[in-house]
Design a protein around this motif. Structure first.
Motif, mmCIF file in Angstrom:
data_model
loop_
_atom_site.group_PDB
_atom_site.id
_atom_site.type_symbol
_atom_site.label_atom_id
_atom_site.label_comp_id
_atom_site.label_asym_id
_atom_site.label_seq_id
_atom_site.Cartn_x
_atom_site.Cartn_y
_atom_site.Cartn_z
ATOM 1 N N SER A 8 0.840 -1.197 0.000
ATOM 2 C CA SER A 8 0.000 0.000 0.000
ATOM 3 C C SER A 8 0.878 1.251 0.000
ATOM 4 N N CYS A 9 0.251 2.407 -0.276
ATOM 5 C CA CYS A 9 0.975 3.684 -0.225
ATOM 6 C C CYS A 9 1.529 3.911 1.182
ATOM 7 N N GLU A 10 0.696 3.632 2.173
ATOM 8 C CA GLU A 10 1.086 3.870 3.558
ATOM 9 C C GLU A 10 2.335 3.049 3.905
ATOM 10 N N ALA A 34 8.411 -2.071 -6.590
ATOM 11 C CA ALA A 34 7.251 -2.373 -7.430
ATOM 12 C C ALA A 34 6.165 -1.328 -7.240
ATOM 13 N N HIS A 35 5.970 -0.905 -6.001
ATOM 14 C CA HIS A 35 4.947 0.106 -5.736
ATOM 15 C C HIS A 35 5.328 1.437 -6.386
ATOM 16 N N LEU A 36 6.597 1.846 -6.235
ATOM 17 C CA LEU A 36 7.052 3.125 -6.785
ATOM 18 C C LEU A 36 6.921 3.143 -8.299
ATOM 19 N N ARG A 38 4.648 2.124 -10.084
ATOM 20 C CA ARG A 38 3.292 2.360 -10.585
ATOM 21 C C ARG A 38 2.525 3.406 -9.781
ATOM 22 N N CYS A 39 3.199 4.120 -8.887
ATOM 23 C CA CYS A 39 2.470 5.083 -8.062
ATOM 24 C C CYS A 39 3.169 6.449 -8.087
ATOM 25 N N ASP A 40 2.576 7.407 -8.800
ATOM 26 C CA ASP A 40 3.160 8.748 -8.911
ATOM 27 C C ASP A 40 3.269 9.437 -7.557
ATOM 28 N N ARG A 41 2.261 9.219 -6.723
ATOM 29 C CA ARG A 41 2.221 9.906 -5.436
ATOM 30 C C ARG A 41 3.420 9.508 -4.570
ATOM 31 N N CYS A 42 3.702 8.210 -4.515
ATOM 32 C CA CYS A 42 4.816 7.757 -3.696
ATOM 33 C C CYS A 42 6.159 8.133 -4.317
ATOM 34 N N ARG A 43 6.206 8.194 -5.661
ATOM 35 C CA ARG A 43 7.456 8.646 -6.295
ATOM 36 C C ARG A 43 7.743 10.090 -5.904
HETATM 37 ZN ZN LIG Z 1 1.680 4.802 -3.457
#
Ligand SMILES: [Zn+2]
Length: 85
Positions: A8-10, A34-36, A38-43
């Protein structure tokens, strides 16, 4: 099902500082990567975190090699004057 691999993002953001310190290994590191991917917010969070870490490192280096203070410079100037006499 993908959530088990990607996380998750969290969870990812909690582990970003560990990742930047190089403490994140194995499966946890893969999950964050893997999360980074596909997730702009976490990048975006990681970019600002890595800038902060970089600034802290630069400050730490500056403290490790302090520039000569005025007293040191005065000392050298005083010695040169004495040697010229
Ligand atoms: Zn995220």
């Amino acid at each position: 099902m993908m959530d088990a691999v990607v996380g998750s993002c969290e969870e990812t953001q909690e582990q970003l500082s560990d990742r930047l310190e190089g403490d994140l290994r194995g499966l946890r590191r893969l999950r964050v990567a893997a999360h980074l991917s596909r997730c702009d917010r976490c990048r975006a969070v990681m970019r600002s975190l890595s800038r902060t870490v970089e600034q802290v490192r630069l400050l730490a280096q500056a403290d490790f090699f302090p520039p000569p203070g005025p007293s040191v410079t005065d000392d050298v100037v005083e010695r040169i004057r004495r040697e010229r006499r």
